[in-house]
Write a protein that holds these residues in place. Sequence first.
Motif, PDB file in Angstrom:
ATOM      1  N   VAL A   3       0.771  -1.217   0.168  1.00  0.00           N
ATOM      2  CA  VAL A   3      -0.003   0.122   0.066  1.00  0.00           C
ATOM      3  C   VAL A   3       0.779   1.181   0.086  1.00  0.00           C
ATOM      4  O   VAL A   3       2.001   1.326   0.529  1.00  0.00           O
ATOM      5  CB  VAL A   3      -1.022  -0.127   1.166  1.00  0.00           C
ATOM      6  CG1 VAL A   3      -2.055  -0.985   1.257  1.00  0.00           C
ATOM      7  CG2 VAL A   3      -0.012   0.016   2.468  1.00  0.00           C
ATOM      8  N   PRO A   4       0.384   2.228  -0.667  1.00  0.00           N
ATOM      9  CA  PRO A   4       1.081   3.606  -0.578  1.00  0.00           C
ATOM     10  C   PRO A   4       1.191   4.128   0.782  1.00  0.00           C
ATOM     11  O   PRO A   4       0.192   4.050   1.863  1.00  0.00           O
ATOM     12  CB  PRO A   4       0.540   4.382  -1.614  1.00  0.00           C
ATOM     13  CG  PRO A   4      -0.793   3.798  -2.089  1.00  0.00           C
ATOM     14  CD  PRO A   4      -0.771   2.318  -1.297  1.00  0.00           C
ATOM     15  N   VAL A   5       2.023   5.075   1.194  1.00  0.00           N
ATOM     16  CA  VAL A   5       2.377   5.574   2.441  1.00  0.00           C
ATOM     17  C   VAL A   5       2.115   7.258   2.122  1.00  0.00           C
ATOM     18  O   VAL A   5       3.087   7.764   1.310  1.00  0.00           O
ATOM     19  CB  VAL A   5       3.477   5.287   3.118  1.00  0.00           C
ATOM     20  CG1 VAL A   5       3.671   6.295   4.217  1.00  0.00           C
ATOM     21  CG2 VAL A   5       3.779   3.768   3.525  1.00  0.00           C
ATOM     22  N   LEU A   6       1.178   7.743   2.712  1.00  0.00           N
ATOM     23  CA  LEU A   6       1.079   9.374   2.560  1.00  0.00           C
ATOM     24  C   LEU A   6       1.937  10.033   3.846  1.00  0.00           C
ATOM     25  O   LEU A   6       1.471   9.784   5.024  1.00  0.00           O
ATOM     26  CB  LEU A   6      -0.387   9.810   2.632  1.00  0.00           C
ATOM     27  CG  LEU A   6      -0.457  11.224   2.660  1.00  0.00           C
ATOM     28  CD1 LEU A   6      -0.033  11.835   1.084  1.00  0.00           C
ATOM     29  CD2 LEU A   6      -1.994  11.506   2.474  1.00  0.00           C
ATOM     30  N   ALA A   7       2.912  10.792   3.496  1.00  0.00           N
ATOM     31  CA  ALA A   7       3.809  11.080   4.720  1.00  0.00           C
ATOM     32  C   ALA A   7       3.477  12.776   4.676  1.00  0.00           C
ATOM     33  O   ALA A   7       3.563  13.234   3.642  1.00  0.00           O
ATOM     34  CB  ALA A   7       5.049  10.867   4.257  1.00  0.00           C
ATOM     35  N   LEU A  29       8.128   0.444  -2.910  1.00  0.00           N
ATOM     36  CA  LEU A  29       7.627   1.437  -1.661  1.00  0.00           C
ATOM     37  C   LEU A  29       7.181   2.567  -2.286  1.00  0.00           C
ATOM     38  O   LEU A  29       8.003   3.514  -2.719  1.00  0.00           O
ATOM     39  CB  LEU A  29       8.829   1.420  -0.652  1.00  0.00           C
ATOM     40  CG  LEU A  29       8.615   2.329   0.535  1.00  0.00           C
ATOM     41  CD1 LEU A  29       7.572   1.443   1.296  1.00  0.00           C
ATOM     42  CD2 LEU A  29      10.066   2.356   1.367  1.00  0.00           C
ATOM     43  N   ASN A  30       5.929   2.907  -1.949  1.00  0.00           N
ATOM     44  CA  ASN A  30       5.235   3.974  -2.563  1.00  0.00           C
ATOM     45  C   ASN A  30       5.240   5.000  -1.299  1.00  0.00           C
ATOM     46  O   ASN A  30       4.196   4.813  -0.530  1.00  0.00           O
ATOM     47  CB  ASN A  30       3.969   3.541  -3.168  1.00  0.00           C
ATOM     48  CG  ASN A  30       3.792   2.759  -4.325  1.00  0.00           C
ATOM     49  OD1 ASN A  30       4.882   2.999  -5.061  1.00  0.00           O
ATOM     50  ND2 ASN A  30       3.164   1.676  -4.427  1.00  0.00           N
TER      51      ASN A  30
END
Length: 83
Positions: free
Chosen positions: A5-9, A28-29
């Motif tokens: 899954v993508p990570v929103l930072a 790694l998204n």
Amino acid sequence: MNWAVPVLATENWDSSALTQLSESQKSLNIYMLEHYHVDINTHVNKKFSSDFFTQHNRKASTIGALAYDSMLLAAHAYKSAKS
């Protein structure tokens, strides 16, 4: 590490270690939302970025830019005060 899954930072995740990790792990998204970027094309930012790199031998972080902005604001307030 293989994240599906993508990570929103959000702000303050602008670590070079995180960037290196995302580059080494092709799956790694990571999407980073920041209010500052070292390559903003203004006179003030170019001077800040250049001076910071000269002194610290690395690009400025978001926290460094916020500290610089705060000091500019404080200096302007001091100079503008009539008392």
